[in-house]
Scaffold this motif. Structure first.
Motif, PDB file in Angstrom:
ATOM      1  N   ALA A 142      20.084  57.489  49.843  1.00 52.99           N
ATOM      2  CA  ALA A 142      21.527  57.328  49.657  1.00 52.99           C
ATOM      3  C   ALA A 142      21.923  55.857  49.678  1.00 52.99           C
ATOM      4  CB  ALA A 142      22.283  58.103  50.730  1.00 52.99           C
TER       5      ALA A 142
ATOM      6  N   ALA B 162      30.899  61.961  48.639  1.00 51.89           N
ATOM      7  CA  ALA B 162      30.008  62.529  47.630  1.00 51.89           C
ATOM      8  C   ALA B 162      28.549  62.515  48.079  1.00 51.89           C
ATOM      9  CB  ALA B 162      30.162  61.753  46.318  1.00 51.89           C
ATOM     10  N   LEU B 163      28.067  61.365  48.495  1.00 53.73           N
ATOM     11  CA  LEU B 163      26.657  61.260  48.865  1.00 53.73           C
ATOM     12  C   LEU B 163      26.371  61.973  50.177  1.00 53.73           C
ATOM     13  CD1 LEU B 163      26.890  59.132  46.599  1.00 53.73           C
ATOM     14  CD2 LEU B 163      25.186  57.779  47.832  1.00 53.73           C
TER      15      LEU B 163
ATOM     16  N   LEU C 106      25.807  65.595  49.331  1.00 53.57           N
ATOM     17  CA  LEU C 106      24.535  65.792  48.637  1.00 53.57           C
ATOM     18  C   LEU C 106      23.346  65.620  49.579  1.00 53.57           C
ATOM     19  CD1 LEU C 106      25.406  63.978  45.299  1.00 53.57           C
ATOM     20  CD2 LEU C 106      25.121  66.437  45.624  1.00 53.57           C
TER      21      LEU C 106
ATOM     22  N   ALA D 116      33.508  67.427  43.855  1.00 54.40           N
ATOM     23  CA  ALA D 116      32.524  67.997  44.774  1.00 54.40           C
ATOM     24  C   ALA D 116      32.624  69.512  44.808  1.00 54.40           C
ATOM     25  CB  ALA D 116      32.730  67.419  46.170  1.00 54.40           C
TER      26      ALA D 116
ATOM     27  N   PHE E 232      30.010  68.740  41.130  1.00 57.48           N
ATOM     28  CA  PHE E 232      29.795  67.435  40.495  1.00 57.48           C
ATOM     29  C   PHE E 232      29.483  67.570  38.997  1.00 57.48           C
ATOM     30  CE2 PHE E 232      28.753  66.867  44.984  1.00 57.48           C
ATOM     31  CZ  PHE E 232      29.530  65.755  45.309  1.00 57.48           C
TER      32      PHE E 232
ATOM     33  N   ASP F  76      31.045  55.653  42.048  1.00 59.50           N
ATOM     34  CA  ASP F  76      30.574  56.546  43.118  1.00 59.50           C
ATOM     35  C   ASP F  76      29.717  57.663  42.541  1.00 59.50           C
ATOM     36  OD1 ASP F  76      31.927  55.077  45.039  1.00 59.50           O
ATOM     37  OD2 ASP F  76      33.668  56.414  45.079  1.00 59.50           O
ATOM     38  N   LEU F  77      30.123  58.205  41.400  1.00 62.05           N
ATOM     39  CA  LEU F  77      29.373  59.312  40.810  1.00 62.05           C
ATOM     40  C   LEU F  77      28.078  58.829  40.159  1.00 62.05           C
ATOM     41  CD1 LEU F  77      32.259  61.521  39.416  1.00 62.05           C
ATOM     42  CD2 LEU F  77      30.892  61.864  41.479  1.00 62.05           C
TER      43      LEU F  77
ATOM     44  N   ALA G 263      25.822  58.933  42.999  1.00 61.63           N
ATOM     45  CA  ALA G 263      25.412  60.322  43.197  1.00 61.63           C
ATOM     46  C   ALA G 263      24.347  60.731  42.185  1.00 61.63           C
ATOM     47  CB  ALA G 263      26.622  61.249  43.092  1.00 61.63           C
TER      48      ALA G 263
END
Length: 290
Positions: free
Chosen positions: A21, A113-114, A117, A171, A175, A269-270, A273
């Protein structure tokens, strides 16, 4: 109720996921040239951010991600107890981030997000990106009763104003910008023989074409969002960031976003991810089989 397979604690897996991450956040920050965003060239459309600050922020979150992974391992069910534990850990991670950055919001959206995940991957017997995203979505849809009453974030205010989905909905939906756009374009660009940094830039641009980026909307409204999506599509249509025409289109997009003072932070951010999910395939065999 969705359950994960009961297993022994996997501290190595939790630590490896935290490493992954943090690496994803640092690699996203370092990637250049990103339109409107902090990268190795400079601060993009931001006045309060730079690359060393983004890197320091990412490093400060390692313990947060490890704790989230460990929390997921300790629960038999993906239930409200886990959701509220992850929420509390995420808020503590935000405090750590803000202490590191002297109050600048560098990675609040990325923690959400992370973190989801990482938790979903922590004890999943299958590391398929779509499966991990589905498990993360299941967790995200559980209400968090521990959320303190507070003023809405910029992202939540933008969602209400413009009637768009934000980070929370991304989320909760599994995603889609990552699974349906970021990862496929990343892999297609690699398969086309493009260098890794071009593949990652193309993945970012693919996300930008689809995302109602609340960071862009907050700074520049619907006009800026339309310019962002159309400009990203123009780069890909010209052959992507590896082509001469694509690079010229990318420079035009960067110029446009700087003039609009718009930064696609949600897409960034994505992309992180995307890199995290992509990196799961490289989990060492001894950790994968624990």
């Amino acid at each position: 109720m969705m359950s994960h397979v009961a297993c022994l604690p996997l501290p190595k897996r939790c630590e490896w996921l935290a490493d992954l991450a943090v690496d994803a956040l640092i690699e996203e920050a370092n990637l250049s040239p990103k339109p409107g965003l902090v990268d190795r060239r400079g601060s993009g459309a931001h006045r309060d951010l730079d690359l060393p600050l983004m890197q320091a922020s990412a490093l400060s979150l390692w313990e947060t991600f490890r704790s989230m992974a460990e929390a997921a391992h300790e629960h038999v069910d993906l239930d409200s107890t886990l959701r509220e534990t992850l929420g509390a850990l995420g808020r503590q991670g935000e405090r750590t981030m803000l202490a590191t950055t002297a109050g600048v919001n560098t990675h609040r959206g990325a923690i959400w997000a992370l973190g989801l995940l990482v938790a979903a991957a922590a004890c999943s017997p299958r590391l398929d990106p779509t499966r991990i995203a589905e498990r993360a979505a299941h967790i995200a849809r559980i209400p968090d009763r521990g959320v303190p009453p507070a003023a809405a974030s910029h992202g939540q205010s933008v969602c209400a104003r413009f009637g768009v989905d934000g980070a929370r909905e991304q989320a909760q939906q599994g995603f889609p910008a990552v699974i349906e756009h970021g990862l496929p374009v990343l892999n297609a660009s690699r398969a086309g023989g493009h260098a890794e940094h071009h593949a990652r830039l193309d993945a970012l641009l693919a996300i930008m074409t689809q995302l109602s980026d609340t960071c862009v909307l907050h700074r520049g409204g619907l006009h800026a969002l339309r310019q962002t999506q159309a400009g990203a599509r123009a780069v890909l249509d010209a052959g992507g960031s590896a082509s001469f025409a694509g690079r010229r289109a990318l420079q035009r997009l960067d110029d446009t976003l700087l003039a609009l003072n718009a930064s696609p932070g949600g897409a960034a951010d994505l992309l992180a991810a995307t890199l995290l999910l992509d990196g799961l395939q490289f989990m060492p065999a001894d950790i994968r089989s624990e």
